[in-house]
Motif scaffolding. Structure first.
Motif, PDB file in Angstrom:
ATOM      1  N   PRO A 420      -8.521 -10.415   2.810  1.00 37.56           N
ATOM      2  CA  PRO A 420      -8.744  -9.245   1.945  1.00 37.56           C
ATOM      3  C   PRO A 420      -8.422  -7.968   2.702  1.00 37.56           C
ATOM      4  CG  PRO A 420     -10.826 -10.084   2.756  1.00 37.56           C
ATOM      5  CD  PRO A 420      -9.779 -11.044   3.245  1.00 37.56           C
ATOM      6  N   PHE A 421      -8.027  -6.923   1.970  1.00 37.82           N
ATOM      7  CA  PHE A 421      -7.605  -5.695   2.628  1.00 37.82           C
ATOM      8  C   PHE A 421      -7.900  -4.503   1.727  1.00 37.82           C
ATOM      9  CE2 PHE A 421      -3.960  -7.190   0.190  1.00 37.82           C
ATOM     10  CZ  PHE A 421      -3.578  -6.050  -0.508  1.00 37.82           C
ATOM     11  N   ILE A 422      -7.867  -3.317   2.344  1.00 44.18           N
ATOM     12  CA  ILE A 422      -7.945  -2.040   1.651  1.00 44.18           C
ATOM     13  C   ILE A 422      -6.755  -1.217   2.118  1.00 44.18           C
ATOM     14  CG2 ILE A 422      -9.483  -1.072   3.406  1.00 44.18           C
ATOM     15  CD1 ILE A 422      -9.587  -0.136  -0.301  1.00 44.18           C
ATOM     16  N   CYS A 423      -6.050  -0.615   1.159  1.00 42.76           N
ATOM     17  CA  CYS A 423      -4.850   0.171   1.479  1.00 42.76           C
ATOM     18  C   CYS A 423      -4.892   1.429   0.627  1.00 42.76           C
ATOM     19  CB  CYS A 423      -3.583  -0.630   1.222  1.00 42.76           C
ATOM     20  SG  CYS A 423      -2.071   0.237   1.696  1.00 42.76           S
ATOM     21  N   GLY A 424      -5.250   2.551   1.238  1.00 42.51           N
ATOM     22  CA  GLY A 424      -5.358   3.776   0.468  1.00 42.51           C
ATOM     23  C   GLY A 424      -6.493   3.690  -0.531  1.00 42.51           C
ATOM     24  N   ARG A 425      -6.151   3.811  -1.813  1.00 46.55           N
ATOM     25  CA  ARG A 425      -7.162   3.749  -2.877  1.00 46.55           C
ATOM     26  C   ARG A 425      -7.315   2.357  -3.454  1.00 46.55           C
ATOM     27  NH1 ARG A 425      -4.156   7.777  -6.601  1.00 46.55           N
ATOM     28  NH2 ARG A 425      -2.486   6.557  -5.662  1.00 46.55           N
ATOM     29  N   TYR A 426      -6.454   1.437  -3.075  1.00 41.41           N
ATOM     30  CA  TYR A 426      -6.433   0.135  -3.728  1.00 41.41           C
ATOM     31  C   TYR A 426      -6.775  -0.972  -2.726  1.00 41.41           C
ATOM     32  CZ  TYR A 426      -3.917   2.888  -7.185  1.00 41.41           C
ATOM     33  OH  TYR A 426      -3.567   3.851  -8.089  1.00 41.41           O
ATOM     34  N   SER A 427      -7.303  -2.050  -3.277  1.00 38.77           N
ATOM     35  CA  SER A 427      -7.668  -3.211  -2.474  1.00 38.77           C
ATOM     36  C   SER A 427      -6.856  -4.400  -2.946  1.00 38.77           C
ATOM     37  CB  SER A 427      -9.168  -3.495  -2.607  1.00 38.77           C
ATOM     38  OG  SER A 427      -9.489  -3.818  -3.958  1.00 38.77           O
ATOM     39  N   GLY A 428      -7.124  -5.531  -2.345  1.00 37.24           N
ATOM     40  CA  GLY A 428      -6.418  -6.746  -2.739  1.00 37.24           C
ATOM     41  C   GLY A 428      -6.644  -7.858  -1.747  1.00 37.24           C
ATOM     42  N   LYS A 429      -5.943  -8.928  -1.966  1.00 34.87           N
ATOM     43  CA  LYS A 429      -5.988 -10.100  -1.097  1.00 34.87           C
ATOM     44  C   LYS A 429      -4.561 -10.572  -0.885  1.00 34.87           C
ATOM     45  CE  LYS A 429      -8.316 -14.578  -0.669  1.00 34.87           C
ATOM     46  NZ  LYS A 429      -9.211 -15.543  -1.341  1.00 34.87           N
ATOM     47  N   VAL A 430      -4.217 -10.826   0.360  1.00 34.45           N
ATOM     48  CA  VAL A 430      -2.839 -11.192   0.692  1.00 34.45           C
ATOM     49  C   VAL A 430      -2.516 -12.537   0.037  1.00 34.45           C
ATOM     50  CG1 VAL A 430      -1.202 -11.621   2.546  1.00 34.45           C
ATOM     51  CG2 VAL A 430      -3.007  -9.936   2.861  1.00 34.45           C
ATOM     52  N   LYS A 431      -1.709 -12.466  -1.030  1.00 38.44           N
ATOM     53  CA  LYS A 431      -1.309 -13.697  -1.707  1.00 38.44           C
ATOM     54  C   LYS A 431      -0.098 -14.339  -1.054  1.00 38.44           C
ATOM     55  CE  LYS A 431      -3.069 -12.230  -6.232  1.00 38.44           C
ATOM     56  NZ  LYS A 431      -2.703 -11.954  -7.648  1.00 38.44           N
ATOM     57  N   ASN A 460       0.757   4.470  -1.696  1.00 34.75           N
ATOM     58  CA  ASN A 460       1.747   5.477  -1.322  1.00 34.75           C
ATOM     59  C   ASN A 460       2.330   5.143   0.043  1.00 34.75           C
ATOM     60  OD1 ASN A 460       1.285   7.088  -3.637  1.00 34.75           O
ATOM     61  ND2 ASN A 460      -0.522   7.981  -2.658  1.00 34.75           N
ATOM     62  N   ALA A 461       3.536   5.645   0.279  1.00 34.86           N
ATOM     63  CA  ALA A 461       4.157   5.467   1.591  1.00 34.86           C
ATOM     64  C   ALA A 461       3.330   6.197   2.639  1.00 34.86           C
ATOM     65  CB  ALA A 461       5.582   5.997   1.575  1.00 34.86           C
ATOM     66  N   GLY A 462       3.024   5.506   3.715  1.00 33.05           N
ATOM     67  CA  GLY A 462       2.211   6.081   4.777  1.00 33.05           C
ATOM     68  C   GLY A 462       0.745   5.729   4.712  1.00 33.05           C
ATOM     69  N   ASP A 463       0.278   5.100   3.614  1.00 34.86           N
ATOM     70  CA  ASP A 463      -1.124   4.691   3.535  1.00 34.86           C
ATOM     71  C   ASP A 463      -1.442   3.637   4.589  1.00 34.86           C
ATOM     72  OD1 ASP A 463      -1.621   6.414   1.511  1.00 34.86           O
ATOM     73  OD2 ASP A 463      -1.556   4.933  -0.099  1.00 34.86           O
ATOM     74  N   GLU A 464      -2.670   3.709   5.109  1.00 31.73           N
ATOM     75  CA  GLU A 464      -3.081   2.753   6.135  1.00 31.73           C
ATOM     76  C   GLU A 464      -3.536   1.448   5.486  1.00 31.73           C
ATOM     77  OE1 GLU A 464      -5.781   2.682  10.209  1.00 31.73           O
ATOM     78  OE2 GLU A 464      -6.464   3.840   8.484  1.00 31.73           O
ATOM     79  N   PHE A 465      -3.077   0.368   6.030  1.00 33.48           N
ATOM     80  CA  PHE A 465      -3.390  -0.982   5.560  1.00 33.48           C
ATOM     81  C   PHE A 465      -4.371  -1.596   6.553  1.00 33.48           C
ATOM     82  CE2 PHE A 465      -2.782  -5.522   5.402  1.00 33.48           C
ATOM     83  CZ  PHE A 465      -2.596  -5.816   4.058  1.00 33.48           C
ATOM     84  N   VAL A 466      -5.596  -1.911   6.098  1.00 36.23           N
ATOM     85  CA  VAL A 466      -6.637  -2.432   6.986  1.00 36.23           C
ATOM     86  C   VAL A 466      -7.234  -3.685   6.362  1.00 36.23           C
ATOM     87  CG1 VAL A 466      -8.761  -1.923   8.243  1.00 36.23           C
ATOM     88  CG2 VAL A 466      -7.165  -0.076   7.717  1.00 36.23           C
ATOM     89  N   VAL A 467      -7.390  -4.721   7.145  1.00 35.40           N
ATOM     90  CA  VAL A 467      -8.024  -5.962   6.698  1.00 35.40           C
ATOM     91  C   VAL A 467      -9.538  -5.782   6.749  1.00 35.40           C
ATOM     92  CG1 VAL A 467      -8.375  -8.398   7.240  1.00 35.40           C
ATOM     93  CG2 VAL A 467      -6.090  -7.422   7.354  1.00 35.40           C
ATOM     94  N   MET A 468     -10.233  -6.191   5.660  1.00 37.44           N
ATOM     95  CA  MET A 468     -11.679  -6.042   5.546  1.00 37.44           C
ATOM     96  C   MET A 468     -12.375  -7.385   5.775  1.00 37.44           C
ATOM     97  SD  MET A 468     -11.989  -2.806   4.873  1.00 37.44           S
ATOM     98  CE  MET A 468     -13.648  -2.621   4.216  1.00 37.44           C
ATOM     99  N   GLU A 469     -13.721  -7.324   5.872  1.00 39.61           N
ATOM    100  CA  GLU A 469     -14.492  -8.538   6.138  1.00 39.61           C
ATOM    101  C   GLU A 469     -14.457  -9.489   4.947  1.00 39.61           C
ATOM    102  OE1 GLU A 469     -18.386  -7.406   7.227  1.00 39.61           O
ATOM    103  OE2 GLU A 469     -17.804  -6.406   9.083  1.00 39.61           O
ATOM    104  N   ASN A 470     -14.666  -8.943   3.739  1.00 46.23           N
ATOM    105  CA  ASN A 470     -14.663  -9.791   2.556  1.00 46.23           C
ATOM    106  C   ASN A 470     -14.042  -9.016   1.405  1.00 46.23           C
ATOM    107  OD1 ASN A 470     -16.969  -8.272   1.220  1.00 46.23           O
ATOM    108  ND2 ASN A 470     -18.001  -9.043   3.060  1.00 46.23           N
ATOM    109  N   GLU A 471     -13.728  -9.734   0.368  1.00 47.04           N
ATOM    110  CA  GLU A 471     -13.037  -9.133  -0.765  1.00 47.04           C
ATOM    111  C   GLU A 471     -13.955  -8.206  -1.559  1.00 47.04           C
ATOM    112  OE1 GLU A 471     -10.009 -10.654  -4.315  1.00 47.04           O
ATOM    113  OE2 GLU A 471     -11.155 -12.093  -3.106  1.00 47.04           O
ATOM    114  N   ARG A 472     -15.237  -8.525  -1.619  1.00 48.58           N
ATOM    115  CA  ARG A 472     -16.175  -7.694  -2.378  1.00 48.58           C
ATOM    116  C   ARG A 472     -16.288  -6.300  -1.759  1.00 48.58           C
ATOM    117  NH1 ARG A 472     -20.210  -7.663  -5.989  1.00 48.58           N
ATOM    118  NH2 ARG A 472     -22.059  -6.408  -5.560  1.00 48.58           N
TER     119      ARG A 472
END
Length: 712
Positions: A420-431, A460-472
């Motif tokens: 799971p990750f957070i990137c800027g304003r949006y989250s997700g899970k690496v599919k 957006n271009a330049g947003d930081e992509f960070v892996v989080m502990e869990n998806e919630r």
């Protein structure tokens, strides 16, 4: 008790009717007495009257029928079976037969309950959203009373309109109720308040044993049509340029190339705008910039802009002179221009690597790659693979069948599928992870470009992509950021202005004045640069990030955003797109038409960066003659021996020429009156702050503090 109708009373009623009395009262009395006696007897007993008895009888008969229909007990419960809430609101006498009705009514039809706590207060439990009528029903009041209270709070609403919980709490407090948003169910336990999601932690400095060499990230920059994409095409041995409209790069690409067993990551950008846009968002992903210059054209305006952007990013610069196979190629001319711009070639005694290449004939490509790998070894670019994966977005798009996707360059850690990750304003899970060749991969090491699938929205271009502990946690953080954006809390960052540079210096944010300078003609621009360069100061540095001829464009605003600079224009206009971007990013644009005004205001801004000097000015002395003990503390009776004693100044108490107290005045009185100042030769009473240790003979020195602006 039923009453009989006598001739006297009937005659009295008839007289009242003739005098204009209300016949309805007579009819109601007859209605109440009629069920007791027979109707025939009731109509036969009154004496004969002209017309009134017939009218009374005609009015009584229909009412007798309606009353008789509603009085039988078998039909009494049905029409009132749904009214236990009204009986509860009105709080009548103890019910006789209606006690069994409330349990039969469904709970959702009952009014919200009003309970009592341990202190005896009435508590109203309502779960938002609720209307004005719901609150009135809960408190047992009419809606118009609640509306009247709302009008006093400057809130105008109808019974069906919704109410805010804070307004409802004020209304309940006026009527002696305590408002609670939600009632806890019996046995349901206390609702657990979820903690506010924490932002991803800052990267921790890795241990030395975890660090490993990573591939350098190289960006190609330069003037349009100087051969950037063709050179990349030759390096990758693909036909990228052939598939682009007009041979001009229309997107941002990230490619990984291996040379002599060492990998190099290339960013092919459509000029320097995207490079600066990413850097403006804090994405300093580039390690080395390769400045592309055509041998037949030399340094062009966009080349200068690209050079200034690279210098502002403080990255290593390597120059690649392309198109050396053309007849008009002149390497010495290009090297001379580089020397003028502060990039001295190595063969001319400088430290800038200059590589002549020809993409068409495949000349000098290996030397350029060797120079890049050599520079990377000198920089010792390392990263840890065990840390939390982080990266930066290079480009993002929505693809059919895949949804939002983004090209990521991993800066640290190892990105894997399913995280799971957070990137800027949006989250997700690496599919899924896809490399630059279009092949799926399971993980991506540092400096590896890859396409990530699984975003909830388009970053957006330049947003930081960070892996989080869990998806919630990632989802909650994404919801919070989106809510902040909707509520307008994400205001544009505070940028420096010429008028407010002193405040920014006080906060420790700036130590230099950065300018982006645009002029109308080359002569004026050179004169401005020369005049501004003559402004010297040992404490303040003036740095011109970029100086060019032409109107203020969007690229200038992006450069100022990335460098925290002020845009200054001389006899130029501002493009509409640049004005919109400057308004959004909070960049100040100053336009001048007189060169002396421009230079003077820049000097004032630089002087404003200097810390003002604090000077102390003594305005008077007072001697303590006697000390008085009062209920509010000790007061010194003083005589002003020189100057004046001012109430809004500061005071210093000296005893035997040694200072024992320094502070402000609490009171300054002349007899019984508070005064602002006392002049020489007069007596006064002085009380200083929390100081009480006065002695006869002490000297109270009154002084003021002035801040004097420093000069350059």
């Amino acid at each position: 008790m039923p009453t009989k109708t006598t001739p006297k009373t009937s005659a009295r009623k008839t007289d009242d009717t003739r005098r204009g009395g209300k016949p309805a009262i007579t009819s109601r009395t007859a209605t109440k007495t009629a069920p007791v006696e027979k109707p025939k007897g009731a109509t036969a007993e009154p004496p004969a009257a002209p017309k009134a008895p017939k009218e009374v009888v005609s009015l009584i008969e229909p009412k007798q029928k309606t009353v008789r229909k509603r009085t039988p007990s078998p039909l009494e419960n049905k029409p009132f079976a749904t009214l236990p809430s009204i009986s509860r609101i009105l709080e009548p006498e103890p019910p006789k037969t209606a006690v069994a009705a409330p349990p039969e009514v469904p709970p959702d039809q009952l009014a919200p309950p009003v309970t009592g706590d341990e202190g005896g207060e009435k508590v109203v439990h309502l779960k938002p959203p609720f209307s004005v009528k719901d609150l009135a029903d809960a408190m047992g009041l009419k809606p118009f009373k609640i509306i009247g209270d709302l009008i006093e709070f400057n809130v105008f609403a109808k019974p069906s309109d919704g109410m805010e919980p804070d307004i409802a709490a004020k209304v309940c407090a006026r009527h002696g109720f305590t408002f609670e948003k939600e009632k806890r169910k019996e046995g349901g336990g206390v609702h657990r308040v979820e903690d506010k999601p924490k932002p991803p932690p800052e990267p921790v400095k890795p241990k030395e044993e975890e660090l490993r060499l990573r591939a350098p990230i190289v960006t190609f920059m330069g003037h349009v049509d100087h051969g950037k994409t063709t050179l990349m095409d030759t390096i990758r041995k693909t036909r990228v340029a052939a598939g682009e409209a007009g041979g001009i790069t229309q997107h941002i690409g990230a490619y990984s190339v291996e040379h002599n067993g060492q990998r190099i990551t290339f960013l092919d950008t459509p000029g320097h705008a995207a490079f600066t846009a990413m850097r403006a968002r804090g994405a300093n992903v580039t390690d080395i910039v390769v400045l592309i210059i055509a041998a037949d054209d030399g340094i062009m305006p966009q080349t200068v802009e690209a050079l200034n952007h690279a210098k502002a990013a403080k990255v290593k610069i390597i120059v690649a002179i392309t198109k050396i196979d053309l007849p008009g190629a002149n390497l010495d001319k290009v090297k001379g221009q580089l020397q003028e711009k502060g990039l001295a070639p190595e063969d001319w005694g400088g430290d800038t690597i200059v590589c002549p290449v020809s993409a068409v004939k495949n000349q000098g490509i290996d030397k350029l790659l060797e120079a890049i790998t050599l520079e990377a070894e000198m920089l010792e670019i390392k990263a840890s693979r065990e840390q939390t994966p982080r990266g930066s977005v290079i480009e993002a798009q929505i693809e059919q069948g895949r949804g939002p996707t983004a090209t990521i360059i991993v800066k640290m850690g190892t990105l894997k599928v399913g995280q799971p990750f957070i990137c800027g304003r949006y989250s997700g899970k690496v599919k899924s992870l896809i490399d630059d060749a279009g092949q799926p991969i399971k993980e991506a090491a540092p400096s590896t470009p890859c396409k990530v699938l699984g975003f909830s929205g388009l970053p957006n271009a330049g947003d930081e992509f960070v892996v989080m502990e869990n998806e919630r946690t990632a989802q909650r953080l994404s919801e919070e950021r989106l809510e902040e954006e909707r509520m307008g809390k994400l205001a544009p960052p505070a940028r420096p202005t010429l008028e407010g540079l002193f405040e920014t210096l006080a906060e420790g944010q700036r130590k230099k004045l950065f300018l982006v300078l645009k002029g109308d003609v080359q002569g004026s621009l050179e004169a401005l640069v020369a005049s501004l360069s003559e402004i010297k100061s040992k404490k303040i540095d003036l740095e011109i990030v970029h100086a060019a001829v032409g109107p203020i464009s969007e690229n200038d605003i992006l450069l100022a955003t990335a460098s925290n600079a002020v845009v200054v224009g001389f006899n130029v206009k501002v493009e509409s797109t640049a004005a919109n971007v400057a308004r959004r990013e909070g960049i100040q644009i100053k336009l001048f038409s007189i060169i002396y005004e421009l230079i003077d205001q820049v000097k004032e801004a630089m002087a404003g960066l200097l810390d003002p000097e604090t000077r102390e000015t003594v305005i008077g002395h007072a001697e303590v003659r006697k000390v008085f003990d009062l209920s509010k503390g000790r007061v010194a009776g003083c005589a002003v021996i020189d100057g004046r004693i001012a109430r809004n100044a500061r005071a210093r108490v000296t005893r035997d020429r040694q200072p024992i107290y320094d502070g402000g005045f609490a009171t300054l009185k002349r007899f019984q009156d508070d005064v602002k100042e006392v002049r020489n030769g007069l007596e006064c009473g002085i009380k200083l702050g929390d100081f009480n240790d006065y002695e006869a003979g002490d000297i109270i020195e009154c002084y003021t503090l002035e801040k004097v602006a420093q000069k350059l």
